[in-house]
Design a protein around this motif. Structure first.
Motif, mmCIF file in Angstrom:
data_model
loop_
_atom_site.group_PDB
_atom_site.id
_atom_site.type_symbol
_atom_site.label_atom_id
_atom_site.label_comp_id
_atom_site.label_asym_id
_atom_site.label_seq_id
_atom_site.Cartn_x
_atom_site.Cartn_y
_atom_site.Cartn_z
ATOM 1 N N GLU A 161 40.675 26.624 51.676
ATOM 2 C CA GLU A 161 41.503 26.671 52.883
ATOM 3 C C GLU A 161 42.485 27.846 52.882
ATOM 4 O O GLU A 161 42.912 28.290 53.943
ATOM 5 C CB GLU A 161 42.250 25.357 53.068
ATOM 6 N N ILE A 162 42.855 28.338 51.701
ATOM 7 C CA ILE A 162 43.776 29.479 51.653
ATOM 8 C C ILE A 162 43.049 30.787 51.321
ATOM 9 O O ILE A 162 43.660 31.829 51.201
ATOM 10 C CB ILE A 162 44.941 29.253 50.661
ATOM 11 N N ASP A 163 41.714 30.688 51.207
ATOM 12 C CA ASP A 163 40.911 31.867 50.890
ATOM 13 C C ASP A 163 40.149 32.320 52.129
ATOM 14 O O ASP A 163 38.930 32.400 52.130
ATOM 15 C CB ASP A 163 39.953 31.562 49.738
ATOM 16 N N GLY A 164 40.886 32.623 53.151
ATOM 17 C CA GLY A 164 40.269 33.058 54.399
ATOM 18 C C GLY A 164 40.368 34.558 54.563
ATOM 19 O O GLY A 164 40.195 35.325 53.621
ATOM 20 N N SER A 165 40.701 34.977 55.765
ATOM 21 C CA SER A 165 40.772 36.405 56.056
ATOM 22 C C SER A 165 41.939 37.082 55.344
ATOM 23 O O SER A 165 41.917 38.289 55.122
ATOM 24 C CB SER A 165 40.880 36.635 57.566
ATOM 25 N N THR A 166 42.956 36.309 54.963
ATOM 26 C CA THR A 166 44.080 36.866 54.202
ATOM 27 C C THR A 166 44.351 35.980 52.989
ATOM 28 O O THR A 166 45.249 35.137 53.009
ATOM 29 C CB THR A 166 45.358 36.988 55.061
ATOM 30 N N PRO A 167 43.550 36.163 51.928
ATOM 31 C CA PRO A 167 43.770 35.372 50.718
ATOM 32 C C PRO A 167 45.127 35.701 50.096
ATOM 33 O O PRO A 167 45.721 36.742 50.402
ATOM 34 C CB PRO A 167 42.624 35.766 49.796
ATOM 35 N N PRO A 168 45.598 34.842 49.203
ATOM 36 C CA PRO A 168 46.880 35.119 48.540
ATOM 37 C C PRO A 168 46.857 36.491 47.852
ATOM 38 O O PRO A 168 45.825 36.929 47.327
ATOM 39 C CB PRO A 168 47.002 33.999 47.513
ATOM 40 N N GLU A 169 47.995 37.154 47.861
ATOM 41 C CA GLU A 169 48.106 38.486 47.264
ATOM 42 C C GLU A 169 47.671 38.481 45.792
ATOM 43 O O GLU A 169 47.020 39.419 45.332
ATOM 44 C CB GLU A 169 49.551 38.975 47.372
ATOM 45 N N ALA A 170 48.026 37.423 45.059
ATOM 46 C CA ALA A 170 47.644 37.353 43.645
ATOM 47 C C ALA A 170 46.125 37.358 43.490
ATOM 48 O O ALA A 170 45.581 38.008 42.586
ATOM 49 C CB ALA A 170 48.237 36.100 42.997
ATOM 50 N N ALA A 171 45.416 36.662 44.362
ATOM 51 C CA ALA A 171 43.954 36.615 44.300
ATOM 52 C C ALA A 171 43.357 37.979 44.636
ATOM 53 O O ALA A 171 42.444 38.453 43.955
ATOM 54 C CB ALA A 171 43.420 35.547 45.242
ATOM 55 N N THR A 172 43.884 38.624 45.665
ATOM 56 C CA THR A 172 43.408 39.949 46.049
ATOM 57 C C THR A 172 43.615 40.941 44.905
ATOM 58 O O THR A 172 42.727 41.743 44.591
ATOM 59 C CB THR A 172 44.134 40.426 47.324
ATOM 60 N N HIS A 173 44.765 40.855 44.256
ATOM 61 C CA HIS A 173 45.088 41.745 43.134
ATOM 62 C C HIS A 173 44.084 41.570 41.983
ATOM 63 O O HIS A 173 43.523 42.555 41.477
ATOM 64 C CB HIS A 173 46.516 41.456 42.661
ATOM 65 N N VAL A 174 43.837 40.338 41.581
ATOM 66 C CA VAL A 174 42.907 40.067 40.477
ATOM 67 C C VAL A 174 41.488 40.478 40.875
ATOM 68 O O VAL A 174 40.766 41.088 40.085
ATOM 69 C CB VAL A 174 42.991 38.590 40.041
ATOM 70 N N ARG A 175 41.095 40.163 42.092
ATOM 71 C CA ARG A 175 39.761 40.547 42.557
ATOM 72 C C ARG A 175 39.573 42.063 42.515
ATOM 73 O O ARG A 175 38.522 42.550 42.097
ATOM 74 C CB ARG A 175 39.532 40.034 43.978
ATOM 75 N N HIS A 176 40.572 42.808 42.939
ATOM 76 C CA HIS A 176 40.472 44.275 42.925
ATOM 77 C C HIS A 176 40.362 44.806 41.499
ATOM 78 O O HIS A 176 39.594 45.750 41.246
ATOM 79 C CB HIS A 176 41.658 44.922 43.644
ATOM 80 N N GLN A 177 41.137 44.233 40.579
ATOM 81 C CA GLN A 177 41.070 44.692 39.188
ATOM 82 C C GLN A 177 39.671 44.501 38.612
ATOM 83 O O GLN A 177 39.143 45.386 37.930
ATOM 84 C CB GLN A 177 42.085 43.934 38.326
#
Length: 183
Positions: A51-67
């Motif tokens: 439910e929180i992993d939509g078009s704007t996931p949490p910044e922490a998740a985006t950061h880890v995914r990018h790494q």
């Protein structure tokens, strides 16, 4: 010569964790042409919730995914908690597995190493992490798993253990996928 980037997920959040020290040692002693990056921010990931992993996931998740997405390989260095992988590692793999079929782990060579102060050395945690990453789409190199018992061995000062840990990193970096037989 191009560099090979290895993202390292550490399954322990303790600053003085033996597994974190192993990851730091491997980063400091990386072979020429290899950059080992310890992925930071796992402690900031909320528990995975679609439910929180939509078009704007949490910044922490985006950061880890990018790494992890920026890496060529993924290495997990983890202890074992209660016979399985630590919750922080399981949660990180959950975040990295999404979006399904296109997550940051898809097609990445992946290996698991680490130590636990038991006679089993984290074998179950390592198997669970490998299984979960495989389902998430990683190319799990199971023959590289190093589950080192931390009982009666000074892991950071034992030449044989260090050789196994370094060898796993070198084999992960050297891995090349077999050519596809599809025409």
């Amino acid at each position: 010569m191009s560099q090979t980037r290895v993202a390292v997920l550490v399954g322990s959040l303790r600053t003085d964790s033996l597994n974190r020290k192993i990851a730091e040692l491997l980063a400091a002693e990386a072979p020429e042409g290899v950059v080992v990056d310890i992925v930071d921010g796992l402690e900031n990931l909320p528990f995975y919730n679609e439910e929180i992993d939509g078009s704007t996931p949490p910044e922490a998740a985006t950061h880890v995914r990018h790494q992890v997405a920026a890496a060529d390989r993924v290495l997990v260095v983890t202890p074992e908690y209660n016979g399985t992988m630590p919750a922080v590692l399981n949660n990180a793999i959950d975040w990295l597995s999404r979006p399904y079929g296109a997550g940051a782990l898809v097609a990445k060579p992946f290996a698991v190493i680490g130590t636990t102060p038991t006679p089993y050395g984290g074998r179950w945690a390592h198997a669970d992490a490998a299984r979960s990453a495989n389902i998430a789409g990683a190319v799990v190199l199971e023959d590289l798993t190093v589950s080192q018992p931390g009982v009666e061995v000074d892991v950071l000062n034992d030449d044989e253990v260090l050789a196994k840990l370094r060898g796993a990193l070198e084999a992960l970096v050297a891995y090349e996928a077999a050519p596809s037989s599809a025409a």
